[in-house]
Each structure stands twice: as C-alpha cells, then as structure tokens.
Design an enzyme around this catalytic site. Structure first.
Site, PDB file in Angstrom:
ATOM      1  N   LYS A  89       0.876  -1.176   0.000  1.00 38.79           N
ATOM      2  CA  LYS A  89       0.000   0.000   0.000  1.00 38.79           C
ATOM      3  C   LYS A  89       0.917   1.231   0.000  1.00 38.79           C
ATOM      4  O   LYS A  89       1.445   1.619   1.035  1.00 38.79           O
ATOM      5  CB  LYS A  89      -0.928   0.041   1.214  1.00 38.79           C
ATOM      6  CG  LYS A  89      -1.999   1.126   1.032  1.00 38.79           C
ATOM      7  CD  LYS A  89      -2.442   1.789   2.290  1.00 38.79           C
ATOM      8  CE  LYS A  89      -1.562   2.850   2.827  1.00 38.79           C
ATOM      9  NZ  LYS A  89      -1.309   4.047   1.996  1.00 38.79           N
TER      10      LYS A  89
ATOM     11  N   GLU B 278       9.415   1.210  11.005  1.00 37.01           N
ATOM     12  CA  GLU B 278      10.504   2.195  10.843  1.00 37.01           C
ATOM     13  C   GLU B 278       9.825   3.550  10.976  1.00 37.01           C
ATOM     14  O   GLU B 278       9.178   4.021  10.046  1.00 37.01           O
ATOM     15  CB  GLU B 278      11.167   1.970   9.486  1.00 37.01           C
ATOM     16  CG  GLU B 278      12.569   2.503   9.426  1.00 37.01           C
ATOM     17  CD  GLU B 278      12.591   3.861   8.785  1.00 37.01           C
ATOM     18  OE1 GLU B 278      12.514   4.859   9.545  1.00 37.01           O
ATOM     19  OE2 GLU B 278      12.680   3.936   7.545  1.00 37.01           O
TER      20      GLU B 278
ATOM     21  N   CYS C 190      13.593  10.346   7.484  1.00 39.19           N
ATOM     22  CA  CYS C 190      13.530  10.033   8.921  1.00 39.19           C
ATOM     23  C   CYS C 190      14.897  10.142   9.580  1.00 39.19           C
ATOM     24  O   CYS C 190      14.988  10.211  10.799  1.00 39.19           O
ATOM     25  CB  CYS C 190      13.034   8.611   9.128  1.00 39.19           C
ATOM     26  SG  CYS C 190      11.453   8.326   8.407  1.00 39.19           S
TER      27      CYS C 190
ATOM     28  N   GLU D 143       9.790  16.025  14.868  1.00 38.33           N
ATOM     29  CA  GLU D 143      10.528  15.750  13.631  1.00 38.33           C
ATOM     30  C   GLU D 143      10.182  16.851  12.629  1.00 38.33           C
ATOM     31  O   GLU D 143       9.008  17.056  12.306  1.00 38.33           O
ATOM     32  CB  GLU D 143      10.105  14.379  13.108  1.00 38.33           C
ATOM     33  CG  GLU D 143      11.014  13.821  12.061  1.00 38.33           C
ATOM     34  CD  GLU D 143      10.624  12.409  11.665  1.00 38.33           C
ATOM     35  OE1 GLU D 143       9.451  12.032  11.821  1.00 38.33           O
ATOM     36  OE2 GLU D 143      11.506  11.691  11.169  1.00 38.33           O
TER      37      GLU D 143
HETATM   38  C1  SIN Z   1      13.532   7.143   5.655  1.00 42.49           C
HETATM   39  O1  SIN Z   1      13.429   8.348   5.663  1.00 42.49           O
HETATM   40  O2  SIN Z   1      12.709   6.427   6.225  1.00 42.49           O
HETATM   41  C2  SIN Z   1      14.579   6.390   4.928  1.00 42.49           C
HETATM   42  C3  SIN Z   1      15.753   7.154   4.691  1.00 42.49           C
HETATM   43  C4  SIN Z   1      16.841   6.394   4.006  1.00 42.49           C
HETATM   44  O3  SIN Z   1      16.746   5.226   3.606  1.00 42.49           O
HETATM   45  O4  SIN Z   1      17.853   7.034   3.887  1.00 42.49           O
END
Ligand code: SIN
Length: 484
Positions: A180, A256, A290, A387
């Site tokens: 998805k 994650e 992230c 964040e």
């Molecule tokens: C992410 O932002 O979840 C992944 C970042 C990455 O693989 O560098």
C-alpha cells in the site's frame, strides 16, 4: 503525463497478477508537488480490493514458499536487471510525483534496486542449525521458514526504495507481498509492479493497492488473519495505530518510525567535513527523511565558525523544481507540510531563536520553503522535540561531552544520530552512549544496503537491509527428532 516507456505509467491497481480498476470504481489525482497540478489519475482501492489482494497473495504464497531459493534468487535478479534498465524513466516518474531533484530521484532508483540485488543474493544464504540434544537418541533441528503474506505500508519520501527494502527480502524469504504505497506517490509503486510482472514472478505474489483510503485499507491489512506480517515506514503516531490494530491477530511487525536525529559537532571536528556532512544530512530530500539531522548540538569553541559556514553553504543551495537544471532543493510534498515547517520555525523564533538564513515560504510560492538556519534555538522550541521534515537546521550550543550526551538522549526517538570528532577514544565512547539504531561518526550518509537500518525506543522495531533484513520475514521452527 508522458513516460518514455509507457508500460511504466500505470493507472490501475495490480491484484492477483491483473491490472484492475478499483472494486468501487473511482480514481484519485496524483499531483506534481512543484506545481500542484494533476499528473495522473489512479484507481482508488478500498477494503474489498485489499481482501482480494490478500487472498491472491495467500494462494501465491503456498506455491512460492516451496520454490527453490535458487529460483527465487533468479527472479529477483531479473527484477533488479529490469529496474536498472529502466532507471532513468523510473527516476523521472519518481521526481515528477515526489518533487525531489532529478539527480536525487535517479539515485534513489539505484539505491532501491540495490535491495533487490542484495536480497537476491541473501535468498540462498538462509541457514538453519543442528543443536546438541539434551539426551541420547535425539537431535534438534532449527529451520527458518517464510512468515507468510506480508503487507508493506510505504511512505512518500522514498517512493521506490522503501518498497524494495521491504518486499525484496520478503520475496527472497518465500513470502508474498501486498504494497500500500502513500497516496501522494503511487506511480513509482505501480511501475515497480509492472517490472515485477515482467520479471516473471507468479501471479498474486506482488500486489499493489493505490488508495486515498489509507485508514480503511490499512485496517484490513492489519486485521486480516491471513496477513502474518506488517512492515511499515512512516510516522510514530501511525505506527502506534498499526501496532494496536495488529494486536488482535498477533502479527509480526517491522516499524521504521519517526526520528529526531541529533547531529553533534565537537570542537576538534574538521570544519569543512562537518559542514559538508551537515548539508548532506539535513538538506537531502529537502529535509524530508527520517534520518535527517533534526537538532544540531555544537560545542562552544566551534559554534560561531560552524554557524557561519553552514549558513554560507546553505545559501548556495539552488531551490527549484525537480527537472530544472542544477536544482538541489525541491518543494515540500504538500501545502500541509509547508504549514507545519512554517509553524515550527515561527515557534522557535517567537521563543528567541536567531534566524541566520531563510525562515519563510520561498518566493516561488506553492510548496517551496526557504532553506533555513536558526541559531541559539531555546530548549523549549518544538523544533527540538518534533521531527521537522523540512529544510531547517536548528543550532544549539553546548559545553561538555556529558552534557551533550544527555541532550542527545533526551528524546523518545532513537533512529539516527551523528557526531564529528577527531578523538578516537571519544568516538567509541559517544558511539556506545548514544541511544540510536544508526550512528554516523564523521559520516553523514548512513543509508546503504550493506548496513542494518532501524531505530530504538519509539523509532520502531526491526531492521531493514543488510543480512539482518531477511530475518524479519522468517520464522524459526525447532524440530525435535527422537528415537534415533
Ligand atoms: C527514511 O526516511 O525512512 C529512509 C531514509 C533512508 O533510507 O535514507
């Protein structure tokens, strides 16, 4: 919208090996974040489509789990070859729907393809054990078996690589997958589906459900008894919901989730290297990853020099749409993302932070935001606890190593952390003390297929990539043999 290879531009859902309209009919617009204009319409899936995809995946899983690892590896290698053959077209499509600079989009395709190649190799390296039994006449075998049907719920910031990082190890392990993708970026997912079909995977092994009904489709994926595993990349808040919904059927989870990466600059750091690292970590994908540096802690002796040099480097970044030559900073993904970044910056400035650069919506309008540097950010600014997901560097001064470790660890998040120092003993000390799943020491680029990727604390569960990535899709079975 044109794609040089039209087979990659798909508008329908991919379920059970067929390209189909959504069960309830209807489609939704995919927007170019640089202009806000529609570039495509794709099928808008619902709960009924998710159920069909799960049944198709289960039927395919029963066959796939029994195929030889060598055969699974062969098909994954073929998929990898096809992705690489079409990397420019895939990159163009990705840049168009996500907005990142074309060079970054193309680099993401290569990064994403690396997971397919890696797990094609790992498919043949899943080993069991033979354990000494506690009594004569017995043996204990340990087998590893595929977990079953996997739901991959993926984000818009890496529309290609977050899919391959999840489903390549799933397929390698012998699982079937339902993807998805994020509502904002379904085209890259569908293009990967088209190439998986061409690679020759069995019907129903890979299913792709574009949708605007994330909650409805997500509920089916997280509650259906045939889905044995959910792998999600996205916000911590949605991760919690997925965990709650998956509790009823005790699903295996890989999550994650959000980060709040500290980026620590010690006095003895190499200033040029640290500024280059800071720009790479903070401004990649316009700050929308992230693992982007979220909080810069800079030791007093290097603070002013770092702030000045960072602002000069960031001032030189070229803001533009993905396809404009030389673009280094694209738009943010949506108007809501711009509003959030703006409110975080305003909050910090109201509380006393000093603007060194930027700080406002970009003169280009739309989803563009100025690359920003804020100094002397006070401890109560939301920038330090939330964040940011935007091109804003928040600088805080510190004095001692002990103090900065306390500051860095004072977060519920624990995904990535970075620090720069030339002192080897400190490098080991701080690397051990920092609460994060990934630590960059004099190194700002930490995303690579060879290394495990994932967080501690509320940044999630499980690891992706590396040799560890396939374990997330395998169950361990102990077989006790007696009467020998
Ligand atoms: C992410 O932002 O979840 C992944 C970042 C990455 O693989 O560098």
């Amino acid at each position: 919208m044109n794609a040089r290879d039209s087979k990659l531009l798909r508008h329908k859902a991919f379920i059970g090996g067929e390209w189909v309209e959504a069960a309830r009919g209807g489609s939704f617009e995919v927007l170019d974040p640089a202009t806000g204009l529609a570039i495509a319409h794709v099928a808008d899936c619902s709960a009924e489509d998710a159920e069909r995809a799960i049944e198709a995946a289960q039927a395919s899983f029963v066959v796939w789990r029994a195929t030889l690892a060598r055969e699974r590896a062969r098909l994954l290698r073929r998929w990898h070859e096809l992705i690489m053959e079409h990397k420019d077209d895939l990159g163009d499509l990705l840049a168009r729907e996500q907005g990142k600079p074309l060079a970054e989009a193309r680099a993401e395709i290569v990064y994403g393809a690396a997971f397919v190649e890696w797990f094609a190799e790992e498919a043949r390296r899943v080993y069991g054990d033979l354990i000494d039994a506690p009594a004569p006449g017995r043996e204990i075998l340990v087998m590893k078996q595929p977990v079953g049907v996997v739901a991959a719920i993926t984000p818009w910031n890496f529309p290609n690589a977050m899919i391959t990082r999840k489903i390549a190890p799933a397929l390698a392990a012998g699982c079937a997958a339902i993807v998805k993708p994020a509502e904002e970026t379904p085209l890259s997912a569908l293009a990967l589906g088209a190439l998986a079909q061409e690679a020759g995977f069995p019907r129903g092994l890979v299913n792709i459900l574009p949708t605007t009904r994330a909650a409805e489709v997500g509920r089916v994926l997280t509650s259906h008894p045939l889905v044995r595993k959910v792998s999600f990349t996205g916000s911590t808040e949605v991760g919690r919901t997925i965990m709650r919904q998956s509790a009823e059927t005790i699903k295996s989870l890989s999550l994650e989730l959000g980060g709040n990466a500290p980026f620590i600059v010690f006095d003895d750091a190499d200033l040029d290297a640290v500024v280059a690292g800071a720009v790479a970590s903070k401004y990649r994908n316009s700050g929308q990853t992230c693992v982007c540096a979220n909080r810069f802690y800079v030791q007093a002796g290097i603070y002013e020099a770092f702030a000045e040099k960072l602002a000069a480097a960031v001032r030189a970044l070229k803001v533009g749409a993905a396809f404009e030559p030389g673009t280094q900073q694209g738009p943010l993904i949506t108007p809501e993302a711009v509003a959030k970044v703006e409110s975080l910056v305003n909050d910090a400035v109201d509380k006393g932070a000093k603007l060194r650069l930027g700080g406002a919506r970009h003169a280009r309008g739309g989803n563009f935001f100025e690359p920003t540097v804020l100094a002397d950010v006070p401890a109560d600014a939301r920038l330090l606890t939330e964040e940011i997901f935007g091109p804003v560097a928040a600088l805080v001064r510190f004095e001692t190593e002990t103090e900065v470790i306390g500051l860095a660890n004072a977060s519920e998040a624990g995904l990535a952390a970075y620090f720069y120092t030339k002192d080897l003993a400190r490098a080991f000390r701080v690397a051990r003390a920092i609460e994060a799943g990934i630590v960059g020491v004099n190194q700002a680029v930490i995303s690579t297929v060879e290394a495990p990727f994932g967080g501690v604390k509320q940044s999630g569960l499980g690891r992706e990539g590396a040799r560890h990535g396939i374990d997330e899709y395998l169950e361990v079975k102990a077989v006790h043999i007696g009467g020998l």
